[in-house]
Design a protein around this motif. Sequence first.
Motif, PDB file in Angstrom:
ATOM      1  N   SER A  93      36.162  29.877  29.934  1.00 53.06           N
ATOM      2  CA  SER A  93      36.395  28.923  31.096  1.00 53.06           C
ATOM      3  C   SER A  93      37.573  29.080  32.058  1.00 53.06           C
ATOM      4  O   SER A  93      38.487  29.593  31.411  1.00 53.06           O
ATOM      5  CB  SER A  93      36.597  27.607  30.571  1.00 53.06           C
ATOM      6  N   VAL A  94      37.394  29.086  33.148  1.00 51.90           N
ATOM      7  CA  VAL A  94      38.423  29.257  34.272  1.00 51.90           C
ATOM      8  C   VAL A  94      38.404  27.938  35.427  1.00 51.90           C
ATOM      9  O   VAL A  94      37.237  27.539  35.527  1.00 51.90           O
ATOM     10  CB  VAL A  94      38.239  30.536  35.061  1.00 51.90           C
ATOM     11  N   PRO A  95      39.466  27.752  35.899  1.00 53.50           N
ATOM     12  CA  PRO A  95      39.600  26.898  36.944  1.00 53.50           C
ATOM     13  C   PRO A  95      39.038  27.231  38.167  1.00 53.50           C
ATOM     14  O   PRO A  95      38.845  28.559  38.387  1.00 53.50           O
ATOM     15  CB  PRO A  95      40.958  26.435  36.901  1.00 53.50           C
ATOM     16  N   SER A  96      38.842  26.402  39.180  1.00 58.04           N
ATOM     17  CA  SER A  96      38.335  26.800  40.449  1.00 58.04           C
ATOM     18  C   SER A  96      39.369  28.040  41.150  1.00 58.04           C
ATOM     19  O   SER A  96      40.425  27.762  40.984  1.00 58.04           O
ATOM     20  CB  SER A  96      38.290  25.552  41.460  1.00 58.04           C
ATOM     21  N   GLY A  97      38.687  28.999  41.722  1.00 53.19           N
ATOM     22  CA  GLY A  97      39.666  29.929  42.414  1.00 53.19           C
ATOM     23  C   GLY A  97      39.554  31.103  41.759  1.00 53.19           C
ATOM     24  O   GLY A  97      40.206  32.280  42.415  1.00 53.19           O
ATOM     25  N   TRP A  98      39.106  31.150  40.496  1.00 45.71           N
ATOM     26  CA  TRP A  98      39.164  32.353  39.429  1.00 45.71           C
ATOM     27  C   TRP A  98      37.914  33.223  39.858  1.00 45.71           C
ATOM     28  O   TRP A  98      36.790  32.565  39.753  1.00 45.71           O
ATOM     29  CB  TRP A  98      39.268  32.204  38.053  1.00 45.71           C
ATOM     30  N   GLU A  99      37.899  34.597  39.995  1.00 47.93           N
ATOM     31  CA  GLU A  99      36.723  35.459  40.339  1.00 47.93           C
ATOM     32  C   GLU A  99      36.706  36.712  39.501  1.00 47.93           C
ATOM     33  O   GLU A  99      37.773  37.322  39.307  1.00 47.93           O
ATOM     34  CB  GLU A  99      36.783  35.710  41.882  1.00 47.93           C
ATOM     35  N   GLU A 100      35.877  37.061  39.163  1.00 49.18           N
ATOM     36  CA  GLU A 100      35.611  38.595  38.691  1.00 49.18           C
ATOM     37  C   GLU A 100      36.047  39.492  39.581  1.00 49.18           C
ATOM     38  O   GLU A 100      35.707  39.285  40.788  1.00 49.18           O
ATOM     39  CB  GLU A 100      34.134  38.653  38.031  1.00 49.18           C
ATOM     40  N   VAL A 101      36.615  40.579  39.340  1.00 49.76           N
ATOM     41  CA  VAL A 101      37.196  41.691  39.867  1.00 49.76           C
ATOM     42  C   VAL A 101      36.652  42.814  39.532  1.00 49.76           C
ATOM     43  O   VAL A 101      36.455  42.983  38.181  1.00 49.76           O
ATOM     44  CB  VAL A 101      38.708  41.728  40.228  1.00 49.76           C
ATOM     45  N   PRO A 102      36.664  44.174  40.193  1.00 52.25           N
ATOM     46  CA  PRO A 102      36.071  45.363  39.525  1.00 52.25           C
ATOM     47  C   PRO A 102      36.894  45.901  38.605  1.00 52.25           C
ATOM     48  O   PRO A 102      38.315  45.518  38.548  1.00 52.25           O
ATOM     49  CB  PRO A 102      36.221  46.500  40.843  1.00 52.25           C
ATOM     50  N   VAL A 103      36.603  46.430  37.539  1.00 54.45           N
ATOM     51  CA  VAL A 103      37.249  47.281  36.417  1.00 54.45           C
ATOM     52  C   VAL A 103      37.700  48.765  36.821  1.00 54.45           C
ATOM     53  O   VAL A 103      36.756  49.253  37.363  1.00 54.45           O
ATOM     54  CB  VAL A 103      36.561  47.201  35.006  1.00 54.45           C
ATOM     55  N   SER A 104      38.930  48.851  36.964  1.00 51.74           N
ATOM     56  CA  SER A 104      39.466  50.127  37.221  1.00 51.74           C
ATOM     57  C   SER A 104      39.458  51.510  36.196  1.00 51.74           C
ATOM     58  O   SER A 104      39.643  50.974  35.075  1.00 51.74           O
ATOM     59  CB  SER A 104      40.700  50.105  37.849  1.00 51.74           C
ATOM     60  N   ILE A 105      38.748  52.254  36.693  1.00 55.83           N
ATOM     61  CA  ILE A 105      38.958  53.684  35.719  1.00 55.83           C
ATOM     62  C   ILE A 105      40.392  53.983  35.294  1.00 55.83           C
ATOM     63  O   ILE A 105      40.428  54.902  34.208  1.00 55.83           O
ATOM     64  CB  ILE A 105      38.257  54.584  36.173  1.00 55.83           C
ATOM     65  N   ALA A 106      41.154  53.331  36.010  1.00 61.42           N
ATOM     66  CA  ALA A 106      42.639  54.032  35.597  1.00 61.42           C
ATOM     67  C   ALA A 106      43.269  52.927  34.717  1.00 61.42           C
ATOM     68  O   ALA A 106      44.541  52.967  34.447  1.00 61.42           O
ATOM     69  CB  ALA A 106      43.414  53.690  37.064  1.00 61.42           C
ATOM     70  N   ASP A 107      42.479  51.961  34.242  1.00 58.86           N
ATOM     71  CA  ASP A 107      43.138  50.941  33.148  1.00 58.86           C
ATOM     72  C   ASP A 107      43.380  51.964  32.116  1.00 58.86           C
ATOM     73  O   ASP A 107      43.705  52.890  31.857  1.00 58.86           O
ATOM     74  CB  ASP A 107      42.106  50.139  32.923  1.00 58.86           C
TER      75      ASP A 107
END
Length: 279
Positions: free
Chosen positions: A138-152
């Motif tokens: 669970s996450v509070p309001s305002g948290w969103e999924e972001v792209p996963v980088s190949i440079a991780d």
Amino acid sequence: MGTSIFTSCSFSWRNHHHIIPSHRFLSHSSPDKGLSVAKAAVDTRQNGCVEFVDEETEKFSGFLKRRSAIVSGVSLISSAVLGFPREGLAVVKQGLLAGRVPGLSEPDEQGWRTYRRPDEKSGGHGVGWSPIIPYIFSVPSGWEEVPVSIADLGGTEIDLRFANSKEGRLFVIVAPVLRFADNLGDDAKVEKIGPPEKVIAAFGPEVIGENVEGKVLSMGVVEHSGRTYYQFELEPPHVLITATAAGNRLYLFSVTASGLQWKRHYKDLKKIADSFRVV
């Protein structure tokens, strides 16, 4: 020389006592005579109308048609690429972020939303890997999924990232237990991998990118629905890690923040970390 265009007018024009309904009447103005005259006429013989078109106007009309076709083509491209309408943007986003499928619920009364990894989401189905068992948090309001980088971080499987620019960020690592031991079978339990100290020493570097020695502030063990979870707090950097195993994979859920974010939002960050479950 100028060209005047009148379209769909409601007046009529008398010439030699004949009434000619004005239908897309185009006239050519002649500066030297100060009059508006038609140089050439085309009898359409439809509905008793005569349409006057001079040569210059005809060329201009053709230009408008060509320009209209070009603008229409650009509009179609804009719709698909730039996101007008909204469906176009959705297609492009899904194309750029392959495998990402929305999994967030509607907010509850406190504004928190639950993410469940969609069954349809791709990723991590190589040789020796069992299907990824869905997980939730669970996450509070305002948290969103972001792209996963190949440079991780190298050698890790970053399955998901979420972030809020004002509060912090999180990510989920799904790693094969075969990297740690080859006798755990296809239904590994985190307690079979070892005690919390052993797990954080082996997999902590996957999360923070360096040795965790001297950085572990606290460790804990909790159980939910028969599954054991190890919980850790590290500093520096400020990070909360929840670890468990399912199938032949180890799941590492990491919540991290800057010093200021940690100070202001620690309570919410801890609640996010504690909410992680493999279902």
